[in-house]
Every structure is written in C-alpha cells, then in structure tokens.
Design a protein around this motif. Structure first.
Motif, PDB file in Angstrom:
ATOM      1  N   LEU A  74      -2.199  -0.172   5.949  1.00 18.39           N
ATOM      2  CA  LEU A  74      -1.896  -1.157   4.668  1.00 18.39           C
ATOM      3  C   LEU A  74      -2.087  -0.460   3.520  1.00 18.39           C
ATOM      4  CD1 LEU A  74      -2.684  -4.488   6.055  1.00 18.39           C
ATOM      5  CD2 LEU A  74      -0.467  -3.647   5.737  1.00 18.39           C
ATOM      6  N   ARG A  75      -3.398   0.109   3.339  1.00 20.38           N
ATOM      7  CA  ARG A  75      -3.654   1.058   2.297  1.00 20.38           C
ATOM      8  C   ARG A  75      -2.863   2.019   1.816  1.00 20.38           C
ATOM      9  NH1 ARG A  75      -9.026  -0.460   3.760  1.00 20.38           N
ATOM     10  NH2 ARG A  75      -9.518   1.457   4.838  1.00 20.38           N
ATOM     11  N   LYS A  76      -2.533   2.934   2.911  1.00 19.73           N
ATOM     12  CA  LYS A  76      -1.744   4.277   2.609  1.00 19.73           C
ATOM     13  C   LYS A  76      -0.143   3.665   2.187  1.00 19.73           C
ATOM     14  CE  LYS A  76      -4.175   7.619   5.617  1.00 19.73           C
ATOM     15  NZ  LYS A  76      -4.312   8.552   4.662  1.00 19.73           N
ATOM     16  N   LEU A  77       0.229   2.487   2.813  1.00 18.52           N
ATOM     17  CA  LEU A  77       1.566   1.993   2.506  1.00 18.52           C
ATOM     18  C   LEU A  77       1.672   1.807   0.747  1.00 18.52           C
ATOM     19  CD1 LEU A  77       4.544   1.197   2.962  1.00 18.52           C
ATOM     20  CD2 LEU A  77       3.585  -0.834   3.928  1.00 18.52           C
ATOM     21  N   ASP A  78       0.647   0.855   0.536  1.00 15.51           N
ATOM     22  CA  ASP A  78       0.273   0.627  -0.622  1.00 15.51           C
ATOM     23  C   ASP A  78       0.305   1.636  -1.773  1.00 15.51           C
ATOM     24  OD1 ASP A  78      -0.371  -1.736  -2.667  1.00 15.51           O
ATOM     25  OD2 ASP A  78      -1.944  -0.056  -2.932  1.00 15.51           O
ATOM     26  N   ALA A  79      -0.574   2.900  -1.492  1.00 15.24           N
ATOM     27  CA  ALA A  79      -0.570   4.091  -2.229  1.00 15.24           C
ATOM     28  C   ALA A  79       0.620   4.640  -2.124  1.00 15.24           C
ATOM     29  CB  ALA A  79      -1.793   4.687  -1.659  1.00 15.24           C
ATOM     30  N   GLY A  80       1.360   4.704  -1.279  1.00 19.85           N
ATOM     31  CA  GLY A  80       2.736   5.298  -1.232  1.00 19.85           C
ATOM     32  C   GLY A  80       3.699   4.867  -2.033  1.00 19.85           C
ATOM     33  N   LEU A  81       3.666   3.562  -2.034  1.00 17.84           N
ATOM     34  CA  LEU A  81       4.477   2.675  -2.909  1.00 17.84           C
ATOM     35  C   LEU A  81       4.392   2.770  -4.247  1.00 17.84           C
ATOM     36  CD1 LEU A  81       5.199  -0.706  -0.660  1.00 17.84           C
ATOM     37  CD2 LEU A  81       6.625   1.251  -0.957  1.00 17.84           C
ATOM     38  N   GLY A  82       2.882   2.887  -4.465  1.00 21.18           N
ATOM     39  CA  GLY A  82       2.576   2.809  -5.843  1.00 21.18           C
ATOM     40  C   GLY A  82       2.877   4.262  -6.608  1.00 21.18           C
ATOM     41  N   LEU A  83       2.656   5.130  -5.608  1.00 19.12           N
ATOM     42  CA  LEU A  83       3.058   6.536  -6.089  1.00 19.12           C
ATOM     43  C   LEU A  83       4.607   6.684  -6.342  1.00 19.12           C
ATOM     44  CD1 LEU A  83       1.963   9.295  -6.973  1.00 19.12           C
ATOM     45  CD2 LEU A  83       2.311  10.015  -4.619  1.00 19.12           C
ATOM     46  N   LEU A  84       5.354   6.024  -5.593  1.00 18.28           N
ATOM     47  CA  LEU A  84       6.704   6.142  -5.870  1.00 18.28           C
ATOM     48  C   LEU A  84       7.258   5.388  -7.063  1.00 18.28           C
ATOM     49  CD1 LEU A  84       8.554   5.559  -2.306  1.00 18.28           C
ATOM     50  CD2 LEU A  84       8.634   7.600  -3.656  1.00 18.28           C
ATOM     51  N   GLU A  85       6.392   4.361  -7.297  1.00 11.52           N
ATOM     52  CA  GLU A  85       6.628   3.414  -8.526  1.00 11.52           C
ATOM     53  C   GLU A  85       6.218   4.273  -9.672  1.00 11.52           C
ATOM     54  OE1 GLU A  85       7.337  -0.462 -10.348  1.00 11.52           O
ATOM     55  OE2 GLU A  85       8.371   0.729  -8.651  1.00 11.52           O
ATOM     56  N   GLN A  86       5.279   5.248  -9.558  1.00 11.98           N
ATOM     57  CA  GLN A  86       4.662   5.876 -10.763  1.00 11.98           C
ATOM     58  C   GLN A  86       5.802   7.106 -10.906  1.00 11.98           C
ATOM     59  OE1 GLN A  86       0.996   7.381 -10.371  1.00 11.98           O
ATOM     60  NE2 GLN A  86       1.254   8.947 -11.984  1.00 11.98           N
ATOM     61  N   LEU A  87       6.228   7.963  -9.890  1.00 10.87           N
ATOM     62  CA  LEU A  87       7.276   8.907 -10.050  1.00 10.87           C
ATOM     63  C   LEU A  87       8.473   8.450 -10.507  1.00 10.87           C
ATOM     64  CD1 LEU A  87       5.944  10.843  -6.971  1.00 10.87           C
ATOM     65  CD2 LEU A  87       5.642  11.375  -9.197  1.00 10.87           C
ATOM     66  N   SER A  88       8.824   7.299 -10.304  1.00  9.60           N
ATOM     67  CA  SER A  88      10.380   6.764 -10.546  1.00  9.60           C
ATOM     68  C   SER A  88      10.188   5.965 -12.148  1.00  9.60           C
ATOM     69  CB  SER A  88      10.905   5.738  -9.543  1.00  9.60           C
ATOM     70  OG  SER A  88      10.308   4.768  -9.704  1.00  9.60           O
ATOM     71  N   GLN A  89       9.031   6.007 -12.324  1.00  4.68           N
ATOM     72  CA  GLN A  89       8.778   5.277 -13.818  1.00  4.68           C
ATOM     73  C   GLN A  89       9.173   3.705 -13.876  1.00  4.68           C
ATOM     74  OE1 GLN A  89      10.711   7.969 -16.579  1.00  4.68           O
ATOM     75  NE2 GLN A  89       8.990   9.485 -16.255  1.00  4.68           N
ATOM     76  N   GLY A  93      10.844  -0.911  -9.130  1.00  6.03           N
ATOM     77  CA  GLY A  93      10.344  -2.231  -9.296  1.00  6.03           C
ATOM     78  C   GLY A  93       9.468  -2.719  -8.140  1.00  6.03           C
ATOM     79  N   LEU A  94       8.801  -1.581  -7.412  1.00  3.07           N
ATOM     80  CA  LEU A  94       8.190  -1.729  -6.004  1.00  3.07           C
ATOM     81  C   LEU A  94       6.794  -2.655  -6.153  1.00  3.07           C
ATOM     82  CD1 LEU A  94       8.646   1.749  -4.894  1.00  3.07           C
ATOM     83  CD2 LEU A  94      10.058  -0.218  -3.977  1.00  3.07           C
ATOM     84  N   CYS A  95       6.361  -2.358  -7.330  1.00  5.18           N
ATOM     85  CA  CYS A  95       4.908  -3.008  -7.546  1.00  5.18           C
ATOM     86  C   CYS A  95       4.933  -4.017  -8.388  1.00  5.18           C
ATOM     87  CB  CYS A  95       3.846  -2.137  -7.881  1.00  5.18           C
ATOM     88  SG  CYS A  95       3.729  -0.719  -6.665  1.00  5.18           S
ATOM     89  N   GLN A  96       4.423  -5.043  -8.179  1.00  4.45           N
ATOM     90  CA  GLN A  96       4.319  -6.520  -8.997  1.00  4.45           C
ATOM     91  C   GLN A  96       2.985  -6.413  -9.720  1.00  4.45           C
ATOM     92  OE1 GLN A  96       7.253  -8.148  -9.298  1.00  4.45           O
ATOM     93  NE2 GLN A  96       8.098  -6.537  -7.663  1.00  4.45           N
ATOM     94  N   SER A  97       2.095  -5.873  -9.332  1.00  9.14           N
ATOM     95  CA  SER A  97       0.893  -5.567  -9.958  1.00  9.14           C
ATOM     96  C   SER A  97       0.319  -4.311 -10.042  1.00  9.14           C
ATOM     97  CB  SER A  97      -0.123  -6.355  -9.247  1.00  9.14           C
ATOM     98  OG  SER A  97      -1.495  -6.234  -9.557  1.00  9.14           O
ATOM     99  N   THR A  98      -0.715  -4.273 -11.263  1.00 10.38           N
ATOM    100  CA  THR A  98      -1.161  -2.999 -11.465  1.00 10.38           C
ATOM    101  C   THR A  98      -2.276  -2.679 -10.520  1.00 10.38           C
ATOM    102  OG1 THR A  98      -2.407  -3.843 -13.105  1.00 10.38           O
ATOM    103  CG2 THR A  98      -0.541  -2.968 -14.110  1.00 10.38           C
ATOM    104  N   ALA A  99      -2.884  -3.740  -9.892  1.00  3.23           N
ATOM    105  CA  ALA A  99      -3.948  -3.369  -8.905  1.00  3.23           C
ATOM    106  C   ALA A  99      -3.644  -2.831  -7.651  1.00  3.23           C
ATOM    107  CB  ALA A  99      -4.887  -4.695  -8.796  1.00  3.23           C
ATOM    108  N   SER A 100      -2.440  -3.331  -7.162  1.00  2.25           N
ATOM    109  CA  SER A 100      -1.825  -2.905  -5.803  1.00  2.25           C
ATOM    110  C   SER A 100      -0.450  -3.494  -5.924  1.00  2.25           C
ATOM    111  CB  SER A 100      -2.747  -3.771  -4.680  1.00  2.25           C
ATOM    112  OG  SER A 100      -2.139  -5.071  -4.705  1.00  2.25           O
ATOM    113  N   CYS A 101       0.401  -2.957  -4.973  1.00  3.91           N
ATOM    114  CA  CYS A 101       1.779  -3.246  -4.822  1.00  3.91           C
ATOM    115  C   CYS A 101       1.799  -4.371  -3.488  1.00  3.91           C
ATOM    116  CB  CYS A 101       2.386  -1.886  -4.304  1.00  3.91           C
ATOM    117  SG  CYS A 101       2.635  -0.649  -5.380  1.00  3.91           S
TER     118      CYS A 101
END
Length: 305
Positions: free
Chosen positions: A208-223, A227-235
């Motif tokens: 779950l943590r790796k999935l969240d980190a991967g989605l967070g990084l995709l969100e960051q790279l796609s600027q 819209g993958l993450c609804q929160s800055t703390a976690s996706c």
C-alpha cells in the motif's frame, strides 16, 4: 551493522527451503524402500533444475527492476514503485495461499508424494520422479524469490540471511531423514506460520505504501494533470493516525525490527490500518482454523505402508 535486516530473508528461506527438503527426503526414502536407488540421480537433477529455474526467475525480475531504475524514461521512477507494489501484492497472495494450503495439505503430503513416486516406478517413468521434485522446489523457490525482491534491502546482510536460511533448511531436512535429530514438525510449522503471517501482513502494508508513493510521484511528474491524489499527505492512505518519528523511528532499532517483521511505520494512516485488521481477520482466521481442522482420512497409499 544491523543484523535485523537479515531476519526476514532467513525466516522465509528456512520455511520454504525446509518444505522443499521434506519433499526431497520423502522421495529419497520412498525410492530406498522400493530398492530403486538408481533413480536418486533424477531426484538430484530435479532439485538442481528447480534451484536454477528459481534463480533465473529472480535474475529476470531483478533485472526488470534494475532496468526501470536506470531508465531515462520520464515516468520510470514511478513505474518502478508501482511494479514493486505489484510484486508485494503477489507475495502477499502467494504467502497467504501457501500458509493456508500447506497447513491443510501437510497431513496428507507424505502419502501423496509416496503415491506419486510409486506410480512413477510402476509406470517406469524416470522423468515423473524428476517432475515431482522439480515442481516442489520451483514452487517454494518462486515464492521465496518474489518475497526477497519485495524486501528492497541492499547489502550483504539480507543475502547472508537468505543463504543461512536455505543452508539451515537443507541441513535440518538431512538430519531428520538420517535420524540424527527429532523435531516436532507440527509445532515447527505452527511457530513459523505465525511469524510468516506477521511478515505477510507487513508486506501488505508495504504494498500500500509503495502504491501510494508511486501514485504520488506520478502526480508530481504529471504536475497534477491526472488528479491521482486528493491530499498532500497521501494519495490513497487516508488520514494520518499517528506520527512516532521522534519516539519510535522505523529506521532505527527497535522500530526497524518491527518494520521488517510486521510492517511497522512511524507514520501510520487509516486505510493501511483497516487493511491490516481485515488481513488478520480473514487470512489469519483461515490459518488458525486450518490448524484446528480434524485429521484428514488416510489414503490407500498410507494404509499400505
């Protein structure tokens, strides 16, 4: 030097390797009883082939992860995290299935293996003996490889733990079938089963943590375009339940030990907490019920011996 990093790989290879060693020992004992020691070479060939196939699988998957790490593709770092999350999920499924299935089948394992060897001898099929051993070793090797790849621990200590566990499993199996030691196999697998449940539950949290980190990084790279993450703390982990970084950090002992064994994190969120509880209720419940299930009826092969 933190020796706790070697413990998970040691426990997994000891447990999985010992299961494979039991099958090999049962086959060799059955061949000796039938006075067909000339078929022993097929047992050893099956053992060697299973080990090599497991090693090849590990090299292929490890190379895939390494390729993603070194790739210049823009989204490669995020894809690596997502692939690691997938491997963790596969490991959770395999280890859960193995614990429950093996506990239920262990009561008839000896008779089933002996029956397979008898049928191979009667049919004059040397390759069938090879196949029995190869399938058993490859099954355990595949589960071990997937688990080791999910650990993400670098350095020689995790490797030493894996080698020590595998060597210990082989020596333990050899000593039992030579009559050098007596071991309560039921109690051994019960204790190892509880430890593996803890490790498997930890792998679920890691997935779950790796999935969240991967989605967070995709969100960051796609600027933020996807819209993958609804929160800055976690996706997808939900609200944070606690932050124990100052009190019990997960990068130092004993927090690191708890992280390796049970998936502890000094920053814990709601969704992983729910998933962990559901895992113990479902998989843990099935496992403990399988320990209490009645003795399976004997097969004809057992009655004959």
């Amino acid at each position: 030097m933190n020796w706790t990093t070697a413990l998970p790989s040691f426990l997994i290879t000891l447990r999985e390797g010992f299961e494979a060693a039991l099958v090999v020992g049962i086959v060799l004992a059955c061949l000796a009883k039938a006075d067909r020691r000339d078929l022993n070479r097929w047992v050893y060939l099956g053992l060697l082939a299973g080990l090599l196939a497991s090693l090849l699988l590990g090299l292929l998957l490890g190379n895939a992860l390494g390729t993603l790490s070194a790739a210049q593709f823009y989204y490669a770092p995020a894809l690596r995290l997502l692939l690691e999350a997938l491997l963790c999920a596969i490991a959770v499924g395999l280890l859960s299935w193995m614990l429950i299935w093996m506990t239920r089948q262990s009561r008839s394992l000896k008779s089933e293996v002996e029956q397979g060897v008898r049928q191979a001898i009667q049919a004059g099929s040397d390759r069938a003996v090879f196949g029995i051993v190869f399938a058993a070793v490859l099954r355990e090797g595949f589960e071990t490889v997937i688990f080791l790849l999910t650990q993400g621990q670098r350095g020689w200590l995790p490797s030493l733990g894996a080698i020590t566990g595998l060597s210990g499993a082989g020596l333990l199996g050899w000593a039992i079938f030579r009559g050098s030691i007596r071991l309560n196999l039921r109690r051994f697998f019960q204790v190892m089963g509880v430890l593996l449940l803890m490790i498997t539950g930890g792998l679920l949290l890691t997935a779950l943590r790796k999935l969240d980190a991967g989605l967070g990084l995709l969100e960051q790279l796609s600027q933020g375009r996807w819209g993958l993450c609804q929160s800055t703390a976690s996706c997808l982990l939900g609200p944070q339940l606690w932050d124990l970084q100052a009190l019990l950090p997960d990068r130092q002992f004993p927090g690191l030990f708890l992280k390796l064994i049970a998936g502890y994190s000094d920053r814990f969120f709601l969704i992983p907490a729910i998933a962990y509880v559901v895992f113990w209720i479902s998989v843990g419940g099935l496992y403990f019920r399988s320990l209490q299930s009645p003795q399976l009826p004997k097969t004809p092969a057992t009655q004959e011996s």
